[in-house]
Enzyme design. Structure first.
Site, short mmCIF file in Angstrom:
data_model
loop_
_atom_site.label_atom_id
_atom_site.label_comp_id
_atom_site.label_asym_id
_atom_site.label_seq_id
_atom_site.Cartn_x
_atom_site.Cartn_y
_atom_site.Cartn_z
N LYS A 1 24.42 28.84 27.49
CA LYS A 1 23.32 28.11 26.91
C LYS A 1 23.90 26.75 26.01
CE LYS A 1 19.23 31.13 27.48
NZ LYS A 1 18.02 31.55 27.00
N LYS B 1 21.81 33.69 38.44
CA LYS B 1 20.74 34.25 38.27
C LYS B 1 19.36 33.21 38.37
CE LYS B 1 19.76 34.37 33.37
NZ LYS B 1 18.83 34.81 32.43
N LYS C 1 14.51 30.56 34.21
CA LYS C 1 13.34 29.61 33.87
C LYS C 1 13.92 28.21 33.77
CE LYS C 1 10.94 33.24 31.25
NZ LYS C 1 11.23 33.66 29.78
P1 TYM Z 1 13.83 36.40 29.06
O1 TYM Z 1 12.69 36.02 28.43
O2 TYM Z 1 14.69 35.34 29.31
O3 TYM Z 1 13.39 37.39 30.23
C1 TYM Z 1 12.22 38.32 30.06
C2 TYM Z 1 12.91 39.52 30.85
O4 TYM Z 1 13.31 39.26 32.28
C3 TYM Z 1 14.61 39.79 32.66
N1 TYM Z 1 14.87 38.72 33.53
C4 TYM Z 1 15.66 38.94 34.71
N2 TYM Z 1 15.72 40.10 35.47
C5 TYM Z 1 16.00 40.27 36.82
N3 TYM Z 1 16.41 39.10 37.28
C6 TYM Z 1 16.55 37.85 36.78
N4 TYM Z 1 16.88 36.73 37.29
C7 TYM Z 1 15.97 37.73 35.62
N5 TYM Z 1 15.59 36.73 34.63
C8 TYM Z 1 15.33 37.25 33.27
C9 TYM Z 1 15.28 39.68 31.26
O5 TYM Z 1 16.36 40.58 31.46
C10 TYM Z 1 14.19 40.20 30.56
O6 TYM Z 1 13.98 41.57 30.36
N6 TYM Z 1 16.33 38.21 24.94
C11 TYM Z 1 15.22 38.69 25.86
C12 TYM Z 1 13.89 38.54 24.97
C13 TYM Z 1 13.77 39.62 24.11
C14 TYM Z 1 14.15 40.99 24.20
C15 TYM Z 1 13.98 41.64 22.86
C16 TYM Z 1 14.02 42.08 25.07
C17 TYM Z 1 13.86 39.44 22.91
N7 TYM Z 1 13.53 40.41 22.14
C18 TYM Z 1 14.07 42.85 22.64
C19 TYM Z 1 14.35 43.32 24.96
C20 TYM Z 1 14.37 43.76 23.70
C21 TYM Z 1 14.89 37.18 26.89
O7 TYM Z 1 15.40 36.20 26.54
O8 TYM Z 1 14.28 37.41 27.91
#
Ligand code: TYM
Length: 346
Positions: free
Chosen positions: A125, A208, A211
């Protein structure tokens, strides 16, 4: 890094606690849905579940304040439209529960700089412009560890991109427990669905779905119209061959394999069955059917999401109720931790 066992969907569920979070930055895509949100829905009946819209994580990169508010409500609306039940689960936005940031500071005194330096997501990032990245983007995984450890979560359903952050949360928990000679924190395990744990970009099967990808054709949004979905699938990158005949052949063809994973997850069909249904057929025919199965999945969620978004007061009330319930748990953890580390806290 500490080893852990990755648990798949057939795990024997026994009174476990789930925590997971989704950032309200950008729009939710089908990767988020298949990799995470649809799993939340599957687990909500068997686990005590806590889901957070992690707005504090979102501000590690600049956000327009009105867009952030709208996006927070939109994630909640997508959760509900996907089938999460606010009366069975705790659903809230992170910033309404200040214990997340309190614990994050304490854990930042446990975590080592070397551990954070290994986080690949920060490197990706921040890119070449590391010096100009926010400190929050760098310490982000510590806040994520705090999210999970606050609620003694035993299981964390996430996509594969969050695996390293979860390992860090385990390392922090282990060090804290060792430093204070008591198992204050539960060691969390990831929950991942094998075929959808990493949905790839529709434009490049080696990246992957994300967003933040500059191309909107790289992802299907959970609020896309049917026409938009059809166009995105039509434009999705593939190869000049016909559909694969075997799983092995599919796995060697990144883009087609990704589309097969999406089909299998949306149609709730085993991937082997999808492969045999389309073996040696034209990719264009498969794409037409794929468009239909995606629309069948996305359209009802998209319609419900739009309906829910018309009542902001209702959505804000759900978040505030969830935050009250979350605080009941998080306050106790903070009190225990403060006491353990020697803070006077009457
Ligand atoms: P975030 O907001 O980027 O994504 C949310 C969830 O979607 C999953 N994800 C995917 N799964 C499959 N294929 C993809 N291309 C893909 N892109 C995203 C992510 O793995 C996630 O599960 N750091 C985390 C948010 C967070 C969190 C937490 C998660 C903050 N605190 C505590 C679990 C526990 C994040 O940025 O997710």
């Amino acid at each position: 890094m500490l080893e852990y066992n990755t648990i798949y969907l057939d795990y024997n569920m026994n009174d476990k606690v789930i925590f997971s979070g989704v950032q309200p930055s950008g729009e939710i895509h089908i990767g988020n849905y298949l990799g995470a949100i649809s799993q939340f829905v599957d687990y909500q009946t068997d686990y005590k579940s806590i889901f957070s819209i992690v707005d504090l994580h979102a501000i590690t990169v600049w956000q327009d304040s009105e867009a952030l508010r709208n996006s927070t409500r939109e994630v909640l609306a997508i959760f509900l439209a996907s089938g999460l039940d606010e009366s069975k689960n705790i659903i809230f936005n992170q910033s309404q529960v200040p214990e997340h940031t309190q614990l994050s500071w304490i854990l930042s005194c446990t975590a080592k700089v070397g551990w954070l330096n290994r986080m690949t997501q920060f490197k990706d990032k921040a890119g070449k412009n590391k010096e100009n990245a926010s400190v929050g983007l760098y310490t982000y995984p510590i806040l994520m560890a705090a999210d999970i450890l606050l609620y003694s979560a035993s299981h964390v359903p996430v996509g594969d991109d969050q695996k390293q952050h979860l390992e860090l949360a385990r390392d922090i928990a282990h060090k804290f427990n060792t430093d204070y000679s008591e198992n204050i924190f539960v060691m969390p395990e990831p929950l991942m669905n094998k075929s959808t744990t990493r949905i790839m970009s529709l434009r490049d099967g080696s990246n992957k779905m994300s967003k933040s990808d500059i191309s909107e054709y790289s992802r299907i949004l959970m609020t896309d119209s049917n026409d938009k979905i059809a166009l995105k699938i039509k434009k999705a990158k593939t190869d000049p061959l016909k559909m694969p005949n075997t799983l092995k052949e599919s796995e060697s063809r990144l883009e087609v394999n990704n589309l097969l994973n999406i089909y299998s997850a949306c149609a709730l069909m085993k991937k082997e069955e999808v492969i045999s249904k389309y073996a040696s057929k034209e990719i264009s025919l498969f794409k037409n059917d794929l468009t239909e199965v995606i629309i069948n999945k996305v359209e009802p969620i998209s319609i419900k999401t739009k309906q829910l978004l018309t009542d902001k007061v209702h959505l804000d009330n759900i978040l505030s109720m969830g935050a009250t319930k979350a605080k009941e748990i998080s306050c106790k953890t903070i009190a225990k931790v403060y006491d353990k580390i020697g803070m006077i806290n009457k």
